[in-house]
Design an enzyme around this catalytic site. Structure first.
Site, PDB file in Angstrom:
ATOM      1  N   LYS A 126     -14.204   3.782   0.959  1.00 30.37           N
ATOM      2  CA  LYS A 126     -14.258   2.337   0.725  1.00 30.37           C
ATOM      3  C   LYS A 126     -14.004   1.684   2.078  1.00 30.37           C
ATOM      4  CE  LYS A 126     -13.622   1.985  -4.030  1.00 30.37           C
ATOM      5  NZ  LYS A 126     -12.289   1.825  -4.569  1.00 30.37           N
ATOM      6  N   HIS A 129     -11.352  -3.266   4.878  1.00 30.02           N
ATOM      7  CA  HIS A 129     -11.806  -4.657   5.023  1.00 30.02           C
ATOM      8  C   HIS A 129     -10.664  -5.571   5.442  1.00 30.02           C
ATOM      9  CE1 HIS A 129      -9.938  -5.624   1.251  1.00 30.02           C
ATOM     10  NE2 HIS A 129     -10.633  -4.683   0.640  1.00 30.02           N
ATOM     11  N   HIS A 132      -7.259  -5.420   3.968  1.00 26.41           N
ATOM     12  CA  HIS A 132      -6.357  -4.342   4.379  1.00 26.41           C
ATOM     13  C   HIS A 132      -5.585  -4.679   5.633  1.00 26.41           C
ATOM     14  CE1 HIS A 132      -8.807  -1.357   1.953  1.00 26.41           C
ATOM     15  NE2 HIS A 132      -7.580  -1.201   1.537  1.00 26.41           N
TER      16      HIS A 132
HETATM   17  N1  ARG Z   1      -4.509   2.688  -1.759  1.00 29.97           N
HETATM   18  C1  ARG Z   1      -3.838   1.649  -2.476  1.00 29.97           C
HETATM   19  C2  ARG Z   1      -4.719   0.393  -2.536  1.00 29.97           C
HETATM   20  O1  ARG Z   1      -5.602   0.207  -1.701  1.00 29.97           O
HETATM   21  C3  ARG Z   1      -2.517   1.277  -1.846  1.00 29.97           C
HETATM   22  C4  ARG Z   1      -1.490   2.380  -1.861  1.00 29.97           C
HETATM   23  C5  ARG Z   1      -0.107   1.869  -1.699  1.00 29.97           C
HETATM   24  N2  ARG Z   1       0.892   2.895  -1.673  1.00 29.97           N
HETATM   25  C6  ARG Z   1       1.375   3.514  -2.776  1.00 29.97           C
HETATM   26  N3  ARG Z   1       2.249   4.476  -2.614  1.00 29.97           N
HETATM   27  N4  ARG Z   1       0.994   3.202  -3.984  1.00 29.97           N
HETATM   28  O2  ARG Z   1      -4.521  -0.401  -3.424  1.00 29.97           O
END
Ligand code: ARG
Length: 580
Positions: A126, A129, A132
């Site tokens: 993905k 963007h 982030h």
């Molecule tokens: N990858 C997830 C997202 O883009 C965020 C992860 C955050 N960290 C966690 N331990 N849940 O929404």
């Protein structure tokens, strides 16, 4: 550096034995109007204990402290004791402390304690963007703040490299994939397949079923599924790393969700044996009724794990591996309820350290014109493009301002200023607020922006270059040695110089406050204030005068301002250029 507030508390405590010193310290205020002094002590609350009218108590204290050399004046006004610090003491202390460029604002209060910070954490296949950027940039700054306070901080990137979306991605690839396109522009191409998958699945629901089956195969080690998943991951990491390089951001661990899948069973068994796992609508869940929260799903009807299952394993792993003092997650506010549920599940499992886990939420970014950022619709602005555009736009501005500069200088400065502008803009807003990304705000050299603060740093550096190495070295030596003959601070007690000194004096407290509140924008705002204050001083006063003593004092203040701005920018993850 002397902490004047503590000194005041000590002085008052000597006179007022009725009240504990900590209480006195807590009562001391900073008046809104600096004409009322640097600090004020209100006496209302003392009336009862001392059986005396507050103004009389204030008068009494003021009288007793009048002779103290730290204060220029101690004055009673109504129920307050107003303190005016001895300016030369404030200036001397501040400039000496700020001379230590690497130490100013640092402390060792966190020594021996470990903080784990989970930030950035983009999803494989993905785009990285502009949404982030918030987690990445805020997380990096919070890391730097705690590092400055002496904590040992572990930066971890919880890559989204697992989950049902990979079932969809692999299906989409199998239907429409073209390897050459993917190699050429991996994420954009994979994203286009993913978008197409969602569109076609609306018309043909069997695609969703196929994706579920594919994810099941991936989770159970299917050879081709694993191969494709690894390939997508590698291509994605290559792109993410380009962005991290541009931003100058590093991690100590890239432990993605997939790493925790092997550790999940132990926790599922634990939940079962503790009687916490119940069946609900085909899924296995932990009920959270007593906290007025919806149930947390742990496994789906086909037994496959979810985001939450992996986060349980993650939290336990972090406790067992790092024995953290705090475990921080810098993640968008959309996940606030999710994290509240996660802490409750951990608490129910008996982990008393669940209370040390903290979600640090932030609001969303929209684009000029109110466009939103959504991966599914494919309506995405890539962070890398934004950074590159910032660099290009800055290059034009720098060229215009410095027609004689070499191409190398222009390129290097454009990178530092362009990237710095985007990062600084991101950290200018209180993190929880939604905000709109607007180019005219990001790159404005005169507004409250990164380029403005960087420009002020370059201005300080230029003043010091003009003063000459000998003068700067002599001033530094005099400051370090506390040689009040060589560097006479009475030149700095006037309006704009003293205002600047007071802002610099406040800097270490600002660093602490920003860390405690997980709010880098407190530092951002403060260094904007310092930059504005330095520019006022620069316009009001002749710094490089023929009066040697006066010049030494003003050069000393310029060194202190430059160091504080550089340190402040550093805490935001922004570089401080010597020239611009
Ligand atoms: N990858 C997830 C997202 O883009 C965020 C992860 C955050 N960290 C966690 N331990 N849940 O929404």
């Amino acid at each position: 550096m002397i902490d004047f507030k503590t000194e005041i508390a000590n002085a008052i405590a000597n006179e007022l034995t009725e009240i504990p010193k900590d209480d006195i310290y807590g009562m001391i205020e900073v008046p809104q109007d600096s004409k009322l002094g640097d600090y004020a002590f209100p006496c209302f609350r003392l009336a009862k204990i001392m059986r005396k009218a507050p103004p009389l108590i204030a008068q009494d204290i003021a009288g007793k402290l009048a002779g103290n050399a730290l204060f220029e004046e101690v004055r009673q006004v109504n129920a307050y004791v107003n303190f005016f610090m001895n300016k030369k003491a404030v200036i001397g202390e501040t400039i000496a402390a700020a001379l230590d460029k690497d130490g100013f604002g640092r402390s060792d209060e966190g020594s021996g304690k470990t903080i784990v910070i989970d930030f950035s954490s983009p999803n494989i296949a993905k785009p990285f963007h502009i949404g982030h950027i918030r987690s990445t940039v805020i997380g990096n700054s919070i890391y730097k703040l705690y590092d400055a306070l002496g904590y040992s901080v572990v930066r971890t990137n919880h890559l989204g490299d697992y989950g049902t979306q990979f079932g969809k991605m692999i299906c989409a690839y199998r239907h429409w994939g073209n390897d050459a396109d993917i190699e050429r522009d991996p994420i954009r191409t994979l994203l286009s397949y993913y978008t197409r998958f969602h569109e076609e699945a609306k018309m043909d629901p069997s695609l969703d079923e196929e994706a579920r089956k594919t994810f099941y195969d991936l989770e159970h080690g299917g050879e081709d599924e694993v191969r494709l998943w690894k390939w997508f991951s590698e291509l994605s990491m290559r792109e993410f790393n380009r962005v991290y390089d541009l931003l100058g951001i590093e991690f100590d661990a890239y432990d993605g969700e997939s790493m925790y899948t092997g550790m999940m069973q132990r926790h599922i068994d634990d939940l079962v044996s503790k009687g916490l796992l119940v069946e609900s609508e085909g899924a296995n869940v932990v009920m959270l009724d007593e906290f007025n929260m919806p149930p947390a799903i742990i496994t789906k009807s086909d037994g496959s794990s979810v985001y939450c299952t992996r986060d349980i394993a993650t939290a336990v792993y972090r406790k067992e591996t790092y024995d953290f003092y705090k475990n921080l997650y810098v993640v968008a506010s959309q996940q606030s309820l999710y994290f509240k549920q996660l802490w409750k599940v951990l608490e129910k499992m008996g982990y008393e350290w669940a209370k040390d886990c903290v979600h640090i939420p932030f609001g969303m970014v929209s684009l000029e014109g109110g466009q939103t950022l959504s991966t599914r619709k494919g309506n995405v602005v890539f962070l890398e493009d934004v950074l590159n555009e910032a660099i290009d736009k800055t290059r034009e501005i720098i060229k215009e301002k410095n027609p004689d500069a070499s191409q190398e200088m222009i390129d290097e400065t454009a990178k530092v200023v362009g990237v710095g502008a985007v990062v600084f803009n991101e950290l200018s807003n209180s993190k929880i607020k939604d905000y709109e990304f607007r180019w005219d705000q990001v790159l404005n050299f005169d507004g409250e922006t990164g380029p403005y603060v960087q420009y002020t740093h370059a201005r300080c550096a230029s003043v010091l270059r003009k003063a000459g190495g000998g003068v700067v070295a002599a001033a530094s030596k005099a400051i370090a040695g506390g040689d009040s003959d060589a560097v006479d601070y009475s030149y700095l007690t006037g309006g704009s110089a003293y205002e600047l000194v007071k802002l610099i004096y406040a800097f270490p407290g600002i660093v602490k406050e920003a860390a405690e509140k997980y709010e880098p924008s407190i530092v951002t705002r403060h260094i904007v204030d310092i930059a504005q204050s330095y520019n006022k001083f620069y316009h009001d006063e002749h710094i490089l005068t023929s009066d040697e003593k006066e010049q030494t004092a003003k050069v000393a203040l310029t060194i202190a301002a430059r160091n504080t701005i550089a340190t402040g920018l550093g805490l935001l993850g922004v570089k401080a250029p010597e020239r611009m």
